[in-house]
Design a protein around this motif. Structure first.
Motif, PDB file in Angstrom:
ATOM      1  N   ARG A  80      67.258  16.260   8.234  1.00 40.15           N
ATOM      2  CA  ARG A  80      67.766  16.875   7.019  1.00 40.15           C
ATOM      3  C   ARG A  80      67.737  15.862   5.888  1.00 40.15           C
ATOM      4  NH1 ARG A  80      73.669  18.931   8.272  1.00 40.15           N
ATOM      5  NH2 ARG A  80      73.848  19.119   5.991  1.00 40.15           N
ATOM      6  N   ASP A  81      67.470  16.344   4.699  1.00 42.79           N
ATOM      7  CA  ASP A  81      67.490  15.526   3.499  1.00 42.79           C
ATOM      8  C   ASP A  81      68.530  16.142   2.569  1.00 42.79           C
ATOM      9  OD1 ASP A  81      67.082  14.261   1.062  1.00 42.79           O
ATOM     10  OD2 ASP A  81      64.917  14.094   1.362  1.00 42.79           O
ATOM     11  N   THR A 122      67.431  20.256   2.049  1.00 44.39           N
ATOM     12  CA  THR A 122      66.374  20.777   2.918  1.00 44.39           C
ATOM     13  C   THR A 122      66.537  20.240   4.331  1.00 44.39           C
ATOM     14  OG1 THR A 122      64.838  20.925   1.043  1.00 44.39           O
ATOM     15  CG2 THR A 122      63.874  20.929   3.248  1.00 44.39           C
ATOM     16  N   VAL A 123      66.263  21.102   5.289  1.00 40.40           N
ATOM     17  CA  VAL A 123      66.203  20.685   6.682  1.00 40.40           C
ATOM     18  C   VAL A 123      64.776  20.898   7.166  1.00 40.40           C
ATOM     19  CG1 VAL A 123      66.936  22.951   7.562  1.00 40.40           C
ATOM     20  CG2 VAL A 123      67.265  20.910   8.967  1.00 40.40           C
ATOM     21  N   TYR A 124      64.317  19.999   8.013  1.00 45.09           N
ATOM     22  CA  TYR A 124      62.927  20.022   8.472  1.00 45.09           C
ATOM     23  C   TYR A 124      62.857  20.181   9.988  1.00 45.09           C
ATOM     24  CZ  TYR A 124      62.253  17.887   3.875  1.00 45.09           C
ATOM     25  OH  TYR A 124      62.268  17.627   2.521  1.00 45.09           O
ATOM     26  N   LEU A 125      61.717  20.650  10.436  1.00 46.64           N
ATOM     27  CA  LEU A 125      61.429  20.674  11.863  1.00 46.64           C
ATOM     28  C   LEU A 125      59.993  20.204  12.041  1.00 46.64           C
ATOM     29  CD1 LEU A 125      62.673  21.417  14.635  1.00 46.64           C
ATOM     30  CD2 LEU A 125      61.467  23.607  14.453  1.00 46.64           C
ATOM     31  N   GLN A 126      59.856  18.971  12.501  1.00 53.72           N
ATOM     32  CA  GLN A 126      58.534  18.425  12.800  1.00 53.72           C
ATOM     33  C   GLN A 126      58.181  18.848  14.218  1.00 53.72           C
ATOM     34  OE1 GLN A 126      56.318  16.564  10.895  1.00 53.72           O
ATOM     35  NE2 GLN A 126      54.931  16.855  12.634  1.00 53.72           N
ATOM     36  N   MET A 127      57.049  19.525  14.361  1.00 52.41           N
ATOM     37  CA  MET A 127      56.642  20.056  15.654  1.00 52.41           C
ATOM     38  C   MET A 127      55.313  19.429  16.049  1.00 52.41           C
ATOM     39  SD  MET A 127      57.650  24.072  15.141  1.00 52.41           S
ATOM     40  CE  MET A 127      56.284  24.381  14.032  1.00 52.41           C
ATOM     41  N   ASN A 128      55.328  18.679  17.130  1.00 46.98           N
ATOM     42  CA  ASN A 128      54.130  18.014  17.640  1.00 46.98           C
ATOM     43  C   ASN A 128      53.765  18.581  19.006  1.00 46.98           C
ATOM     44  OD1 ASN A 128      54.181  16.295  15.371  1.00 46.98           O
ATOM     45  ND2 ASN A 128      55.489  14.825  16.441  1.00 46.98           N
ATOM     46  N   SER A 129      52.551  18.298  19.426  1.00 52.21           N
ATOM     47  CA  SER A 129      52.076  18.745  20.743  1.00 52.21           C
ATOM     48  C   SER A 129      52.359  20.230  20.953  1.00 52.21           C
ATOM     49  CB  SER A 129      52.735  17.915  21.857  1.00 52.21           C
ATOM     50  OG  SER A 129      52.474  16.548  21.685  1.00 52.21           O
ATOM     51  N   LEU A 130      52.022  21.016  19.978  1.00 50.47           N
ATOM     52  CA  LEU A 130      52.335  22.440  20.026  1.00 50.47           C
ATOM     53  C   LEU A 130      51.593  23.146  21.157  1.00 50.47           C
ATOM     54  CD1 LEU A 130      52.500  23.094  16.229  1.00 50.47           C
ATOM     55  CD2 LEU A 130      54.307  23.676  17.848  1.00 50.47           C
ATOM     56  N   LYS A 131      52.274  24.134  21.723  1.00 46.24           N
ATOM     57  CA  LYS A 131      51.740  24.913  22.827  1.00 46.24           C
ATOM     58  C   LYS A 131      51.685  26.396  22.419  1.00 46.24           C
ATOM     59  CE  LYS A 131      54.254  21.932  26.072  1.00 46.24           C
ATOM     60  NZ  LYS A 131      55.269  21.907  27.171  1.00 46.24           N
ATOM     61  N   PRO A 132      50.838  27.173  23.073  1.00 45.11           N
ATOM     62  CA  PRO A 132      50.825  28.616  22.768  1.00 45.11           C
ATOM     63  C   PRO A 132      52.205  29.261  22.916  1.00 45.11           C
ATOM     64  CG  PRO A 132      48.877  28.029  24.007  1.00 45.11           C
ATOM     65  CD  PRO A 132      49.725  26.791  23.966  1.00 45.11           C
ATOM     66  N   LEU A 190      57.862  22.257   9.453  1.00 47.71           N
ATOM     67  CA  LEU A 190      58.555  23.352   8.788  1.00 47.71           C
ATOM     68  C   LEU A 190      59.640  22.799   7.873  1.00 47.71           C
ATOM     69  CD1 LEU A 190      59.035  25.861  11.759  1.00 47.71           C
ATOM     70  CD2 LEU A 190      57.040  25.515  10.281  1.00 47.71           C
ATOM     71  N   SER A 191      59.855  23.505   6.779  1.00 39.90           N
ATOM     72  CA  SER A 191      60.923  23.151   5.851  1.00 39.90           C
ATOM     73  C   SER A 191      61.823  24.356   5.641  1.00 39.90           C
ATOM     74  CB  SER A 191      60.345  22.728   4.495  1.00 39.90           C
ATOM     75  OG  SER A 191      59.503  21.609   4.617  1.00 39.90           O
ATOM     76  N   CYS A 192      63.084  24.090   5.415  1.00 39.17           N
ATOM     77  CA  CYS A 192      64.047  25.137   5.078  1.00 39.17           C
ATOM     78  C   CYS A 192      64.830  24.628   3.880  1.00 39.17           C
ATOM     79  CB  CYS A 192      64.958  25.438   6.244  1.00 39.17           C
ATOM     80  SG  CYS A 192      66.318  26.550   5.833  1.00 39.17           S
ATOM     81  N   ALA A 193      64.567  25.226   2.728  1.00 43.95           N
ATOM     82  CA  ALA A 193      65.224  24.815   1.500  1.00 43.95           C
ATOM     83  C   ALA A 193      66.411  25.721   1.212  1.00 43.95           C
ATOM     84  CB  ALA A 193      64.237  24.861   0.344  1.00 43.95           C
ATOM     85  N   ALA A 194      67.547  25.117   0.924  1.00 43.66           N
ATOM     86  CA  ALA A 194      68.757  25.875   0.614  1.00 43.66           C
ATOM     87  C   ALA A 194      68.937  25.991  -0.891  1.00 43.66           C
ATOM     88  CB  ALA A 194      69.970  25.198   1.235  1.00 43.66           C
ATOM     89  N   SER A 195      69.613  27.060  -1.300  1.00 42.59           N
ATOM     90  CA  SER A 195      69.807  27.324  -2.732  1.00 42.59           C
ATOM     91  C   SER A 195      71.000  26.570  -3.304  1.00 42.59           C
ATOM     92  CB  SER A 195      69.990  28.824  -2.962  1.00 42.59           C
ATOM     93  OG  SER A 195      71.141  29.289  -2.277  1.00 42.59           O
ATOM     94  N   ARG A 196      71.700  25.847  -2.475  1.00 42.40           N
ATOM     95  CA  ARG A 196      72.855  25.068  -2.920  1.00 42.40           C
ATOM     96  C   ARG A 196      72.916  23.779  -2.129  1.00 42.40           C
ATOM     97  NH1 ARG A 196      78.311  26.813  -0.041  1.00 42.40           N
ATOM     98  NH2 ARG A 196      78.260  24.602   0.385  1.00 42.40           N
ATOM     99  N   SER A 197      73.801  22.916  -2.503  1.00 44.78           N
ATOM    100  CA  SER A 197      73.949  21.647  -1.815  1.00 44.78           C
ATOM    101  C   SER A 197      74.292  21.867  -0.345  1.00 44.78           C
ATOM    102  CB  SER A 197      75.037  20.811  -2.467  1.00 44.78           C
ATOM    103  OG  SER A 197      75.297  19.670  -1.686  1.00 44.78           O
ATOM    104  N   ILE A 198      73.633  21.116   0.518  1.00 46.75           N
ATOM    105  CA  ILE A 198      73.928  21.236   1.946  1.00 46.75           C
ATOM    106  C   ILE A 198      74.894  20.144   2.411  1.00 46.75           C
ATOM    107  CG2 ILE A 198      71.725  22.365   2.438  1.00 46.75           C
ATOM    108  CD1 ILE A 198      70.768  19.701   3.657  1.00 46.75           C
ATOM    109  N   LEU A 199      75.385  19.344   1.473  1.00 53.16           N
ATOM    110  CA  LEU A 199      76.308  18.272   1.854  1.00 53.16           C
ATOM    111  C   LEU A 199      77.530  18.810   2.581  1.00 53.16           C
ATOM    112  CD1 LEU A 199      76.225  15.895  -1.241  1.00 53.16           C
ATOM    113  CD2 LEU A 199      75.560  15.338   1.109  1.00 53.16           C
ATOM    114  N   SER A 200      77.968  20.001   2.171  1.00 48.50           N
ATOM    115  CA  SER A 200      79.160  20.588   2.784  1.00 48.50           C
ATOM    116  C   SER A 200      78.835  21.511   3.948  1.00 48.50           C
ATOM    117  CB  SER A 200      79.958  21.360   1.734  1.00 48.50           C
ATOM    118  OG  SER A 200      79.169  22.421   1.221  1.00 48.50           O
TER     119      SER A 200
END
Length: 115
Positions: A71-72, A77-87, A20-30
């Motif tokens: 986060r990058d 953008t902040v990410y969520l890598q999801m492995n071994s997913l369950k129902p 998953l990705s979450c893109a922000a409309s402004r700098s996330i540095l702050s």
């Protein structure tokens, strides 16, 4: 003010992965703290993962060792890598930030894990 746009959700079989990705409309540095939450049908929204600008990370017990938040700052953008997913991971996933005392949420992205 900041807009957040999540993406990357979808339908996956149990044991599969999604990013998953979450893109922000402004700098996330702050923006010190960035969070991922999720809400399953009929359940309350719950905190899944947290990351700070200093690199401090925390996870809900239910996703530890399976999910990875990152986060990058260069891509806001902040990410969520999801492995071994369950129902049980089936939910709408949201990112959330608090900026100058105001809370902002994205629109969410649906993750469905089939058994």
């Amino acid at each position: 003010q900041v807009q957040l746009v999540e993406s990357g959700g979808g339908l996956v079989q149990a044991g599969g992965s999604l990013r998953l990705s979450c893109a922000a409309s402004r700098s996330i540095l702050s923006i010190n703290v960035m969070r991922w939450h999720r809400q399953a049908p009929g359940k309350q929204r719950e905190l899944v993962a947290v990351i700070t600008t200093s690199g401090s990370i925390n996870y809900a017990d239910s996703v530890k060792d399976r999910f990875t938040i990152s986060r990058d700052n260069a891509k806001d953008t902040v990410y969520l890598q999801m492995n071994s997913l369950k129902p049980d991971d089936t939910a709408v996933y949201y990112c959330r930030v608090v900026v100058v005392g105001y809370e902002y949420w994205g629109q969410g992205t649906q993750v469905t894990v089939s058994s």
